[in-house]
Write a protein that holds these residues in place. Sequence first.
Motif, mmCIF file in Angstrom:
data_model
loop_
_atom_site.group_PDB
_atom_site.id
_atom_site.type_symbol
_atom_site.label_atom_id
_atom_site.label_comp_id
_atom_site.label_asym_id
_atom_site.label_seq_id
_atom_site.Cartn_x
_atom_site.Cartn_y
_atom_site.Cartn_z
ATOM 1 N N ALA A 1 -1.805 -13.224 -10.818
ATOM 2 C CA ALA A 1 -1.946 -12.196 -9.786
ATOM 3 C C ALA A 1 -3.314 -11.522 -9.845
ATOM 4 C CB ALA A 1 -0.846 -11.148 -9.949
ATOM 5 N N ALA A 2 -3.764 -11.040 -8.671
ATOM 6 C CA ALA A 2 -5.044 -10.340 -8.585
ATOM 7 C C ALA A 2 -4.857 -8.852 -8.852
ATOM 8 C CB ALA A 2 -5.625 -10.539 -7.193
ATOM 9 N N VAL A 3 -5.914 -8.201 -9.338
ATOM 10 C CA VAL A 3 -5.934 -6.738 -9.414
ATOM 11 C C VAL A 3 -7.016 -6.261 -8.452
ATOM 12 C CG1 VAL A 3 -6.230 -4.711 -10.870
ATOM 13 C CG2 VAL A 3 -5.253 -6.806 -11.833
ATOM 14 N N CYS A 4 -6.626 -5.416 -7.508
ATOM 15 C CA CYS A 4 -7.551 -5.040 -6.441
ATOM 16 C C CYS A 4 -7.607 -3.532 -6.283
ATOM 17 C CB CYS A 4 -7.083 -5.615 -5.100
ATOM 18 S SG CYS A 4 -6.772 -7.371 -5.149
ATOM 19 N N SER A 5 -8.694 -3.081 -5.692
ATOM 20 C CA SER A 5 -8.790 -1.672 -5.347
ATOM 21 C C SER A 5 -7.875 -1.403 -4.152
ATOM 22 C CB SER A 5 -10.227 -1.313 -4.972
ATOM 23 O OG SER A 5 -10.218 -0.093 -4.250
ATOM 24 N N ILE A 6 -7.294 -0.217 -4.159
ATOM 25 C CA ILE A 6 -6.420 0.181 -3.065
ATOM 26 C C ILE A 6 -7.179 0.157 -1.733
ATOM 27 C CG2 ILE A 6 -6.853 2.669 -3.225
ATOM 28 C CD1 ILE A 6 -3.795 3.053 -3.077
ATOM 29 N N ASP A 7 -8.497 0.272 -1.790
ATOM 30 C CA ASP A 7 -9.290 0.264 -0.556
ATOM 31 C C ASP A 7 -9.297 -1.091 0.148
ATOM 32 O OD1 ASP A 7 -9.971 2.880 -1.254
ATOM 33 O OD2 ASP A 7 -11.708 2.187 -2.413
ATOM 34 N N GLU A 8 -8.944 -2.119 -0.592
ATOM 35 C CA GLU A 8 -8.963 -3.468 -0.011
ATOM 36 C C GLU A 8 -7.621 -3.904 0.565
ATOM 37 O OE1 GLU A 8 -10.451 -6.579 -2.621
ATOM 38 O OE2 GLU A 8 -11.213 -5.003 -3.952
ATOM 39 N N VAL A 9 -6.644 -3.001 0.510
ATOM 40 C CA VAL A 9 -5.267 -3.424 0.772
ATOM 41 C C VAL A 9 -5.100 -4.091 2.137
ATOM 42 C CG1 VAL A 9 -4.430 -1.192 1.616
ATOM 43 C CG2 VAL A 9 -2.869 -2.711 0.416
ATOM 44 N N GLU A 10 -5.847 -3.602 3.135
ATOM 45 C CA GLU A 10 -5.663 -4.119 4.490
ATOM 46 C C GLU A 10 -5.975 -5.617 4.588
ATOM 47 O OE1 GLU A 10 -7.168 -1.360 7.335
ATOM 48 O OE2 GLU A 10 -6.304 -2.484 9.021
ATOM 49 N N LYS A 11 -6.889 -6.073 3.759
ATOM 50 C CA LYS A 11 -7.244 -7.504 3.763
ATOM 51 C C LYS A 11 -6.075 -8.399 3.357
ATOM 52 C CE LYS A 11 -11.933 -6.541 2.100
ATOM 53 N NZ LYS A 11 -12.683 -6.608 0.834
ATOM 54 N N TRP A 12 -5.070 -7.794 2.724
ATOM 55 C CA TRP A 12 -3.932 -8.566 2.222
ATOM 56 C C TRP A 12 -2.746 -8.591 3.189
ATOM 57 C CZ3 TRP A 12 -3.799 -11.171 -2.539
ATOM 58 C CH2 TRP A 12 -4.955 -11.040 -3.329
ATOM 59 N N LYS A 13 -2.964 -8.040 4.358
ATOM 60 C CA LYS A 13 -1.875 -7.929 5.350
ATOM 61 C C LYS A 13 -1.052 -9.201 5.523
ATOM 62 C CE LYS A 13 -1.761 -6.287 9.390
ATOM 63 N NZ LYS A 13 -1.621 -5.414 10.577
ATOM 64 N N ASP A 14 -1.742 -10.340 5.597
ATOM 65 C CA ASP A 14 -1.017 -11.585 5.878
ATOM 66 C C ASP A 14 -0.688 -12.382 4.621
ATOM 67 O OD1 ASP A 14 -1.124 -11.032 8.611
ATOM 68 O OD2 ASP A 14 -3.194 -11.779 8.679
ATOM 69 N N LYS A 15 -1.027 -11.811 3.477
ATOM 70 C CA LYS A 15 -0.805 -12.547 2.232
ATOM 71 C C LYS A 15 0.314 -11.954 1.389
ATOM 72 C CE LYS A 15 -5.755 -13.359 2.023
ATOM 73 N NZ LYS A 15 -6.919 -12.860 1.279
ATOM 74 N N ILE A 16 0.888 -10.857 1.889
ATOM 75 C CA ILE A 16 1.947 -10.182 1.134
ATOM 76 C C ILE A 16 3.153 -9.968 2.048
ATOM 77 C CG2 ILE A 16 2.537 -7.889 0.194
ATOM 78 C CD1 ILE A 16 -0.209 -7.946 -1.198
ATOM 79 N N ASP A 17 4.313 -10.393 1.579
ATOM 80 C CA ASP A 17 5.525 -10.225 2.391
ATOM 81 C C ASP A 17 6.120 -8.831 2.231
ATOM 82 O OD1 ASP A 17 5.651 -12.913 3.439
ATOM 83 O OD2 ASP A 17 6.213 -13.546 1.411
ATOM 84 N N VAL A 18 6.114 -8.316 1.018
ATOM 85 C CA VAL A 18 6.660 -6.972 0.774
ATOM 86 C C VAL A 18 5.755 -6.242 -0.218
ATOM 87 C CG1 VAL A 18 8.656 -5.595 0.034
ATOM 88 C CG2 VAL A 18 9.021 -7.870 1.046
#
Lengths: 328, 328
Positions: free
Chosen positions: B48-65
Amino acid sequence: MNIRIGILGYGNLGRGVECAIKQNKDMELVAVFTRRNPSDVSILTKSAAVCSIDEVEKWKDKIDVMILCGGSATDLPKQTPEYAKMFNVVDSFDTHAKIPEHFANVDEAARDGGKVGLISVGWDPGMFSLNRMYANAILPEGKDYTFWGKGVSQGHSDAIRRIAGVKNAKQYTIPVEEALESVRKGENPELTTRQKHIRECFVVLEDGADAAKVEEEIKTMPNYFADYDTIVHFISEEELMKNHSGIPHGGFVLRSGKTGWESENNHLIEYSLKLDSNPEFTACVIVAYARAAYRLYKEGQVGCKTVFDIAPAYLSAKSGEELRKEML
Amino acid sequence: MNIRIGILGYGNLGRGVECAIKQNKDMELVAVFTRRNPSDVSILTKSAAVCSIDEVEKWKDKIDVMILCGGSATDLPKQTPEYAKMFNVVDSFDTHAKIPEHFANVDEAARDGGKVGLISVGWDPGMFSLNRMYANAILPEGKDYTFWGKGVSQGHSDAIRRIAGVKNAKQYTIPVEEALESVRKGENPELTTRQKHIRECFVVLEDGADAAKVEEEIKTMPNYFADYDTIVHFISEEELMKNHSGIPHGGFVLRSGKTGWESENNHLIEYSLKLDSNPEFTACVIVAYARAAYRLYKEGQVGCKTVFDIAPAYLSAKSGEELRKEML
């Protein structure tokens, strides 16, 4: 308008359903259907009709949910599919091994009729099943235990009554306390049949019957008693009536499981019931699910469902807002 | 394909969610989002990746929940509506009095985004709420009791730590055994706050602090301790670390009710939890409900939901057939 309920079969369970309806202000018992002569059946609800089962079809538009109170051995396998064509139905079918077959039959009939059929509603199957399922979904790594009792087993009492020389009998299933405690401590024991339950029997003999022979016959009876520690008491008919006329039951559903990256933490989920009246409690569960059946039908759903398929809120007379405010 | 899960906030609960995902073979942790510098956060899941909360929108289509693991005081009231616009979300919002408001905010956001938002998932609110609700629907005439513990109350431990002269502290909430027994006997007691729970505190003092004064300050603290029988132990930091570093919790939900035409029969429904790790168990409940959120979304449902709205089968990785065969 109240939810209009019919009862089909007026034994202990049917009478329990009648009592439960009285406690639910959004419901109303409209008719009881019986195979007996209706004039021989006296019910408690003054406003409800007592009818022959042969007339049931005439009530198609006057009953929202029909509660089927027959037995699982011969009544329900026939009745539930039959009446699911005409009514939304709820039954308490409890032959665990035959549930898939019963589900298929009721599903087909209910779909034909555009109705909802809820099967195997009560406490086991029913609330115990739900608790097994929730606990398994929450703790995927774990072990399940179900203990029954202390309570009267009708099947085991009947088996004793069939022995020559026995006039009457009552059998209590009792969980073994040490086994329960071991599970609660997270020891995950492997338990044999004998280690889980004791069978205690209160037996009234016919005049001149041989007590030693009857006791031996009980204790060695295959399936029913041979695999258990069985205690037999011989008592008088008066004592049986005085101290053993109730139908209490209950039991325990436990799941012991592990969590953590290395499965280092233990958890125990326990659900238990202590019931003065097995049929009255079963009836209470059924009546709550009758409310759900009615609501699902109103939403346009059809087919057979079990407790696993029903969102909890459907059981309650309260609104979503009330539930969130008062119970969440 | 596995259900792709994101975790937002990596404290005790976030780590618990990570561990729970490992136990569910139909799920996969894809990313953890943090307010800290991602390079400072080390997680257990190698893939799994560790990301800044600021990047969350980029994950819209890569996360189901997306599972929101922030606190109820300030994080979740903002975060859950914010992220419910982009993701199916599950939170464990536990400020009971503010649930209606939180529900409304999340519902609006989730509908805007065409997503499902599940709030207040855990054990209380959560499994305890469910058990209160089921028991109330089954036994309309009865009385509810909830006992918490034995377990660590973070809020009460924090309150002690804020007292001058206190270096560290841990507070256990303990149900009063006599009260529990009275409820189990069907005595329907009216219980005061003091009669239901004991508060036991383990306190490490700063050098030179006045133990008697600290004890007095704890025992008279309004809301937190004044209404309870409170026991205070002073111990060393070493002892606190050695014997009180766990986060166990648990509790009991009971409903005692009456049935029968004349309310002549008593019944007791009891649900209890004994948890080595409060956050890990909460995480397990959340992860099961994440599965439900995903399935509901796939069915085209949108908006805010609670545990009351979710049919139990949605929580399980097993099919309807398997559940009926194995668990009903």
